[in-house]
Design an enzyme around this catalytic site. Structure first.
Site, short mmCIF file in Angstrom:
data_model
loop_
_atom_site.label_atom_id
_atom_site.label_comp_id
_atom_site.label_asym_id
_atom_site.label_seq_id
_atom_site.Cartn_x
_atom_site.Cartn_y
_atom_site.Cartn_z
N HIS A 1 6.21 -7.39 35.14
CA HIS A 1 5.73 -6.46 34.10
C HIS A 1 6.93 -5.73 33.52
O HIS A 1 7.98 -5.64 34.16
CB HIS A 1 4.71 -5.47 34.67
CG HIS A 1 5.28 -4.52 35.67
ND1 HIS A 1 5.46 -4.86 37.00
CD2 HIS A 1 5.73 -3.24 35.54
CE1 HIS A 1 5.97 -3.84 37.65
NE2 HIS A 1 6.16 -2.84 36.78
N SER B 1 9.04 -2.53 31.73
CA SER B 1 9.22 -1.08 31.69
C SER B 1 10.68 -0.82 31.36
O SER B 1 11.32 -1.62 30.67
CB SER B 1 8.83 -0.46 33.04
OG SER B 1 8.88 0.95 32.96
N SER C 1 1.35 5.23 1.25
CA SER C 1 0.91 6.20 2.25
C SER C 1 2.05 7.22 2.42
O SER C 1 2.54 7.76 1.44
CB SER C 1 0.57 5.51 3.58
OG SER C 1 1.70 4.78 4.07
N HIS D 1 0.85 -1.19 0.00
CA HIS D 1 0.00 0.00 0.00
C HIS D 1 0.88 1.24 0.00
O HIS D 1 2.00 1.22 0.51
CB HIS D 1 -0.92 0.04 1.24
CG HIS D 1 -1.87 -1.10 1.33
ND1 HIS D 1 -1.54 -2.29 1.94
CD2 HIS D 1 -3.14 -1.24 0.87
CE1 HIS D 1 -2.57 -3.11 1.88
NE2 HIS D 1 -3.55 -2.51 1.24
#
Length: 895
Positions: free
Chosen positions: A578, A580, A438, A436
């Site tokens: 988690h 970070s 863009s 595509h």
């Protein structure tokens, strides 16, 4: 306004209001001209004039209308009534679409009775949607100049040669595949422009154009040209570049008047010696001396694949199912493989300046190119299209990588990219493939390692520092996740310079992210190297701190007491659930979070200097630039032959993509109508690897009476980007904290403007000129030279609006093709000489500037004329000739 309306013969219809009368009066010029293409409702104005003053309108000889006008169809029906019409311009391109591209006009045909305009000698139908040439054109007996450029013509009529008086024909940027044999019957044709079509061969009859002086066939599909071109004894310029030529006839060398032969960017592997030794032949871009490529060669050089080389100023090209290779003037390459486009498709392109409002760089990204926009956006290709974008070479690729980034309309994403450096040119090029079109740009980012984390677990290493690794145990997730890792190394020297603490050390900054919002089901094990100079043997645990940062680096929390840190001789190991940012620090400081925020901010900033230089030959031309500290000396060395100015400013620090402004002060000003002028200041965006440079003309008060002006230019910070840390934002509050630097600008004393006789101007020497008259004020050579300095690339449009013919403009451009200044001077002074006896020539100059969109120059001319009026009135008073009659006073004031 009422008096002008009466003089122009517009009557009561023009007295509906002062603004309406003024607009109509401005559109009705002397010498039976109507220039209405500058108005969005020009056709409505024409219809209004025709209805109210038909007798005067049918006498018009020169008419310009925009074919983007919705009332064009109605207007076309009236045109055959203008029996005296000599020049008719129905061009499109005056309107632009939402992306800023020129819109072609709505014209697809002409009424048949247009052929009754027996006086018509000039017809311009450029920038329209003509697929066939209107048949009525062939019935115009006096037609000499015909322009149908930028249309969709696929063929010319077989009896095109019946235009026996045609001297100029331009059909550039159409879709012509062949030419009729009758083209050879155009016995008086002098200029033929057929560039950027689809011509595959030429008829032998082209050789019958014995009066042709310029022939442009560039940008077609010609693999050969007929020997009959050697019969064009009047030919001076032959343009054949950007074709598929494999041979050229040696007989071209015998053309007696030929002064330019352009064969660049073809497929010539050998050139006849007679051609190759011509001093005016251009052969660059041909595979001279190379052998025929093998079938296994790169697919972009496959035999028969069409190659397009686009010149500067072009904004589109066509792609068919056959595929093609396209090279833009800026160096960007495209490869459309066969079958990529199932149907013929027009591709539009443009390069844009990066705007931080929508070009959102991530932390530590470096912009290496402008923005390339490709349209249409929504079309999907059947096969991937290859794009090669040149980019500014980063200082080092160590610990960084270059990627092409694309914008979907909502967010930016990185494409799989391959980079290379050209052997000869040393230019860097980024390759990517897309389905595509863009927006695209090239950035340098921190090296990114990524992997898929399945339920069985996995291991992820950093390619920058293999000592950094992340271990995902079995059961860490139920569904496969994507994880990314980036590392920012921080040297001991950088830490010491920023913190002024020789004992402060830090490990590389680890940035972890994932595509899931959920924490991991089991702890993830992270290994970081200890800070430089620290080992498990000499480690003082009280000085070691593990910092946790948010994704913007604005807050840093010490989580040393919240995790279990394990140490080996070289590494620290801890577990988290988690992701970070994590940073290991070794210092005696206590409040680590604030120091880390300061260090992180400084790691993102660049040390720069500002320069302000004036051109030696034209001090009113000022160059402003923001230069990274290490590039200042090379930049100044490159500019020292042409510019002079003060030493660079003191060093300041700026973020990538930060806005700043330049303001001229103390008696120096600039054109406030510039698009990059905000509240009287020039707007800049700092990108460390792009040119943060602008060259502008400055002015000073017109009443400074020949005195030099000692002014200055100051640089100020712009709006604060959202991603700047809070303490950095706090330091910038208030007017004083926004100031960055000030540099002096000195304008020398002006030479006398009135009554002088300047010498040669850039190689041009003319008799003394005084345009206008004593009562209204003169324009002298010095005034015209001042005006010429501001004209720039608009000189052709201004010349046409001044009444110069298209052929004159082309000739001026060619004769001075290496020097824009000489083109401007030649155009302006040629016009001035031709019109020096015309009392209305100054008003015509003002009108032409306005029609060309140069209100700034029109205002300057009006200012000069007003000064002339004042001087004339003052001289009358001094010698006692001032009229006592109030009526006569008013008459003088109106002049």
């Amino acid at each position: 306004t009422q008096k002008m309306a009466e003089l122009l013969g517009l009557g009561d219809e023009c007295r509906e209001g002062a603004s309406e009368a003024s607009a109509l009066a401005g559109s009705c010029l002397a010498d039976n001209r109507l220039n209405l293409d500058v108005y969005p409702d020009g056709c409505r104005r024409f219809l209004q004039l025709f209805k109210g003053r038909r007798g005067e309108v049918v006498q018009v000889e020169f008419l310009r209308l925009s074919s983007n006008d919705r009332l064009l169809g109605t207007t076309l029906g009236i045109l055959p009534h203008l029996k005296h019409l000599k020049s008719l311009v129905l061009k499109g391109g005056h309107a632009r679409d939402e992306f800023g591209s020129c819109q072609h006009g709505s014209l697809t045909n002409l009424p048949t009775n247009i052929g009754n305009l027996r006086c018509l000698t000039h017809l311009d139908l450029s920038f329209n949607n003509l697929s066939t040439l209107p048949s009525c054109i062939l019935h115009l007996p006096s037609l000499r100049v015909l322009l149908v450029s930028h249309n969709s013509l696929v063929a010319l009529p077989e009896d095109f040669g019946s235009l026996s008086k045609l001297t100029f024909f331009s059909a550039m940027k159409n879709q012509l595949k062949d030419l009729p044999q009758s083209i050879g019957e155009l016995a008086v044709l002098q200029d033929l422009y057929l560039s950027e079509n689809a011509l595959e061969f030429l008829p032998e009859e082209v050789g019958n154009l014995h009066n042709c002086t310029e022939l442009d066939l560039s940008g077609n599909r010609l693999s050969s040209i007929p020997d009959s071109l050697a019969n064009l004894k009047s030919l001076r310029r032959l343009h054949l570049h950007s074709n598929l030529l494999v041979t050229v006839p040696a007989s071209l060398a015998s053309l007696p008047n030929l002064s330019r032969l352009d064969l660049q960017n073809n497929c010539l592997r050998a050139v006849p010696p007679e051609i190759q030794t011509l001093p005016f032949v251009h052969l660059r871009g041909n595979p001279l001396g190379e052998t025929e490529p093998s079938p296994q060669a790169d697919e972009s050089s496959a035999r028969g694949l069409r190659k397009l080389f686009l010149a500067s100023g072009e904004d589109s090209f066509s792609v068919t199912s056959e595929g093609c290779k396209v090279v833009l003037a800026c160096g960007i390459h495209f490869y459309f493989p066969p079958g990529a486009a199932s149907d013929p498709l027009r591709i539009y392109f443009r390069t844009l300046a990066p705007d931080p409002q929508w070009v959102k760089l991530r932390h530590h990204d470096v912009l290496l190119s402008g923005v390339l926009e490709l349209q249409p956006h929504g079309v999907k290709f059947q096969q991937e299209v290859q794009i090669r974008m040149p980019y500014a070479s980063p200082q080092t690729l160590h610990q960084r990588e270059v990627v092409v980034r694309t914008f979907s309309g909502q967010s930016w994403s990185d494409l799989r990219t391959r980079v290379e450096q050209k052997r000869k040119s040393k230019k860097h090029v980024a390759h990517c493939s897309v389905l595509h079109f863009s927006w695209f740009l090239v950035v340098s980012r921190l090296v990114q390692n990524e992997c898929k984390v399945p339920a069985e677990g996995t291991l992820l290493f950093s390619s920058v520092d293999p000592n950094i690794k992340v271990t995902f145990p079995p059961g860490v997730t139920e569904e496969t996740r994507s994880v990314k890792l980036q590392v920012l190394p921080v040297s001991a020297e950088e830490m010491e310079e920023i913190t002024a603490d020789a004992g402060c050390r830090a490990s590389p900054l680890l940035c972890l992210s994932q595509d899931s919002l959920m924490d991991f089901l089991r702890p993830v094990r992270i290994q970081l190297p200890l800070p430089p100079g620290v080992t498990g043997l000499n480690l003082d645990r009280s000085r070691l701190h593990l910092l946790h940062g948010d994704l913007e680096g604005q807050t840093w929390d010490d989580i040393t007491s919240q995790v279990v840190l394990e140490f080996t001789h070289l590494y620290a190991v801890f577990e988290v659930t988690h992701f970070s940012w994590y940073w290991l620090w070794y210092t005696t400081k206590t409040y680590i979070g604030g120091i880390a925020k300061k260090v992180y901010e400084r790691l993102r900033m660049y040390q720069v200097n500002f320069i302000a230089l004036q051109r030696k030959k034209d001090p009113e031309q000022v160059l402003l630039q923001c230069v990274p500290k290490h590039k200042v000396d090379p930049v100044l060395k490159k500019l020292q032959d042409r510019y002079r100015g003060p030493e660079p400013s003191d060093m300041v620090e700026m973020f990538e993509g930060e806005q700043f402004f330049a303001a001229f002060e103390r008696g120096i000003s600039i054109d406030m109508d510039r698009p990059d002028c905000v509240d009287g200041r020039l707007s800049f965006i700092f990108y460390s690897h792009l040119k943060n440079m602008k060259e502008i003309y400055v002015t000073s008060p017109v009443d400074r009476k020949g005195q030099a002006v000692k002014g200055q230019v100051s640089f100020y910070r712009g709006a604060i980007p959202e991603s700047i840390p809070e303490d950095a934002s706090r330091r910038r509050k208030g007017p004083d904290s926004l100031w960055l630097a000030t540099l002096p600008i000195k304008l020398p004393r002006l030479k006398p403007r009135w009554g002088e006789n300047p010498g040669p101007l850039n190689g041009f020497s003319f008799p003394p000129l005084n345009l206008g008259n004593a009562e209204t004020g003169y324009l002298t050579q010095a005034n015209l030279l001042s005006i010429a300095r501001r004209v720039g690339a608009d000189w052709q449009t201004i010349g046409l609006n001044l009444g110069l013919t298209y052929q004159q403009i082309e000739r001026i451009g060619y004769n001075n093709r290496e020097d824009l200044d000489k083109q401007i001077l030649d155009m302006l002074f040629s016009w001035a000489q031709q019109n020096s006896e015309d009392p209305d020539c100054v008003s015509k100059l003002i009108t032409a500037m306005k029609e060309s969109g140069r209100q700034d120059i029109a205002d300057e001319v009006e200012t000069i004329i007003e000064l002339g009026r004042q001087k004339y009135r003052e001289s009358i008073r001094r010698v006692g000739l001032e009229q006592e009659s109030s009526t006569e006073d008013s008459a003088i004031a109106m002049m």
